[in-house]
Design a protein around this motif. Structure first.
Motif, mmCIF file in Angstrom:
data_model
loop_
_atom_site.group_PDB
_atom_site.id
_atom_site.type_symbol
_atom_site.label_atom_id
_atom_site.label_comp_id
_atom_site.label_asym_id
_atom_site.label_seq_id
_atom_site.Cartn_x
_atom_site.Cartn_y
_atom_site.Cartn_z
ATOM 1 N N THR A 162 0.725 -1.232 -0.119
ATOM 2 C CA THR A 162 0.029 0.130 -0.232
ATOM 3 C C THR A 162 1.003 1.268 -0.065
ATOM 4 N N LEU A 163 2.135 1.211 0.157
ATOM 5 C CA LEU A 163 3.022 2.294 -0.079
ATOM 6 C C LEU A 163 2.783 3.244 -1.167
ATOM 7 N N ILE A 164 2.356 2.580 -2.436
ATOM 8 C CA ILE A 164 2.257 3.138 -3.404
ATOM 9 C C ILE A 164 0.593 3.260 -3.804
ATOM 10 N N GLY A 165 -0.005 3.077 -2.713
ATOM 11 C CA GLY A 165 -1.728 3.295 -2.854
ATOM 12 C C GLY A 165 -2.202 4.218 -1.576
ATOM 13 N N VAL A 166 -3.463 3.588 -1.104
ATOM 14 C CA VAL A 166 -3.811 4.398 -0.216
ATOM 15 C C VAL A 166 -3.934 3.644 1.065
ATOM 16 N N GLY A 167 -4.372 2.389 1.250
ATOM 17 C CA GLY A 167 -4.453 1.462 2.331
ATOM 18 C C GLY A 167 -5.709 2.061 3.234
ATOM 19 N N GLY A 364 -5.491 -5.362 -3.035
ATOM 20 C CA GLY A 364 -5.135 -4.260 -3.975
ATOM 21 C C GLY A 364 -4.546 -4.884 -5.210
ATOM 22 N N VAL A 365 -4.882 -4.193 -6.263
ATOM 23 C CA VAL A 365 -4.240 -4.325 -7.695
ATOM 24 C C VAL A 365 -3.597 -3.154 -8.171
ATOM 25 N N TYR A 366 -2.296 -3.675 -8.784
ATOM 26 C CA TYR A 366 -1.509 -2.662 -9.134
ATOM 27 C C TYR A 366 -1.073 -2.790 -10.689
ATOM 28 N N HIS A 367 -1.318 -1.974 -11.479
ATOM 29 C CA HIS A 367 -1.099 -2.274 -12.887
ATOM 30 C C HIS A 367 -0.160 -1.000 -13.473
ATOM 31 N N GLY A 377 -5.779 0.137 -7.633
ATOM 32 C CA GLY A 377 -6.910 0.166 -7.051
ATOM 33 C C GLY A 377 -7.025 -0.780 -5.911
ATOM 34 N N GLU A 378 -7.574 -0.360 -4.725
ATOM 35 C CA GLU A 378 -7.556 -1.016 -3.382
ATOM 36 C C GLU A 378 -8.810 -1.092 -2.430
#
Length: 407
Positions: A162-167, A364-367, A377-378
């Motif tokens: 989640t470091l590159i997302g929101v969490g 999470g999904v990281y594309h 998307g998380e």
């Protein structure tokens, strides 16, 4: 020029985690090279929060949305490197602005306090996280002076997807310009701290770092000694298998010149153990920590609420598990973390508590859209159990979608 064996700038570690590469702009004048790199992100977040009174069973549900930064703010890094008299020399400073605004009146400036009225504030929303220089070589190691990421808790946050997302904890974005990811749900935030740190050369995959850090008055009003942090890591790389294990510790002592604690001193300690293993396209992370007087781990910040001021330390522990798998340019992952605090300091003041427990998981999904941009998307589900503070439990569900660019 030889590469430094010390901790890389956080953004470069993030680039590696995001399956991208560093595309820094580089300038060389005489024998000095200046690299410029950075990251920007933005997310739409929808958050449902439900509070339940355990005594009566009554519950209240609220729903909010926001356009916000994720766990990372924006980040611009300036890194100068050179070599002199057999020493590799590096200077690094960075600025971390964000897109978050708590002003509900269009056109007015931000207020630094969460829930502010939108009036002007003298405080900047730009965070200077890295300001340090270091020198050394592969023979004797590296010395670092300045402000950089801490040692205790460093490797687990760098491994959190989640470091590159929101969490979760998405409503924490103001005024911090970040969410909290899984901070407080499996680990404590390492932070960016003033320090003098020595790192050994890497020998057969093994490296250790130890340093003195800006002291924190977690109890009392005197800090005669600095804080101490250390970490040891071992990296093993095979043809299709990579394994990393680490262990770390943090210690800080304080004392009092006035009552009620003038007759004794206090020492906070924390210990951690973690491992990350990659097998082909699959990667797993396992981590655990324990602390005494280290602070409310359910808040996530070290030394916040480490003691109630009368000798009662807050006892903390937690664990974090994560698995990810790559399908071409797309990575999917699931993690789970739990932190628990007991005794010591309560959120509402210096009263003892039985326990506070935070649990959360993120799907999470990281594309990787291209070598610069990753779409994210998380879904995050969080449960907060507060046994003695307010007799209220909380459940939060966060859906987020957005993107991040590294350059």
């Amino acid at each position: 020029m030889q590469n430094f064996s010390s901790v890389r700038p956080l953004v470069l570690a993030l680039l590696a985690l995001g399956s991208t590469a560093s595309h820094a702009v580089s300038f060389t004048q005489n024998d000095v090279t200046l690299d410029i790199n950075g990251t920007i992100n933005g997310f739409y977040v929808n958050r449902e929060s439900k509070s339940t009174n355990r005594a009566t069973g009554a519950s209240t549900t609220t729903n909010n949305s926001a356009l916000t930064n994720g766990l990372l703010p924006g980040w611009i890094n300036f890194v100068a490197t050179t070599q002199a008299n057999g020493q590799d020399i590096k200077a690094h400073f960075s600025f971390a602005p964000g897109i978050n605004s708590n002003s509900e009146v269009i056109g007015l400036s931000n207020n630094a306090a969460a829930g502010g009225t939108g009036q002007g504030s003298p405080f900047s929303q730009i965070d200077t996280r890295n300001v340090y220089f270091q020198f050394g070589n592969n023979s004797w190691g590296t010395l670092k002076f300045g402000r950089d990421i801490g040692l205790f808790g460093r490797d687990v946050i760098l491994s959190d997807m989640t470091l590159i997302g929101v969490g979760g904890t998405s409503n924490a974005g103001i005024p911090y310009n970040t969410t909290f990811g899984m901070i407080g749900h499996g680990y404590m935030y390492t932070g960016f701290q003033p320090q003098i740190t020595y790192s050994t050369p890497t020998l057969g995959g093994f490296q250790a770092s130890v340093g003195i850090f800006q002291p924190s008055r977690f109890a009392g009003d005197e800090t005669k000694a600095p804080g101490f942090q250390g970490v040891a890591t071992y990296d093993w790389k095979g043809q299709s298998t990579n394994v990393k294990v680490w262990t770390g510790a943090v210690s800080q002592s304080t004392s009092c010149s006035v009552s009620p604690c003038a007759t004794q001193s206090y020492t906070a300690n924390g210990f951690e153990l973690g491992a990350k293993a990659g097998f082909g396209n699959f990667e797993a992370v396992a981590y655990a920590f324990t602390g005494s007087g280290l602070g409310l781990s359910t808040v996530g910040a070290q030394f916040f609420g480490g003691s109630n001021g009368a000798g009662n330390k807050t006892d903390s522990d937690g664990y974090f598990l994560q698995g990810t798998y790559k399908f071409g340019a797309t990575k999917v992952g699931l993690n789970f973390g739990e932190n628990k605090d007991k005794n010591g300091f309560a959120l509402t003041g210096a009263s003892p508590l039985n326990s506070i427990k935070n649990q959360a998981y993120t799907l999470g999904v990281y594309h990787s859209l291209n070598k610069y941009i990753t779409l994210v998307g998380e879904f995050n589900d969080e449960k907060i159990t507060n046994a003695a503070d307010t007799n209220v439990d909380f459940k939060n569900r966060t859906i987020s979608a957005g993107g991040i660019i590294f350059f």
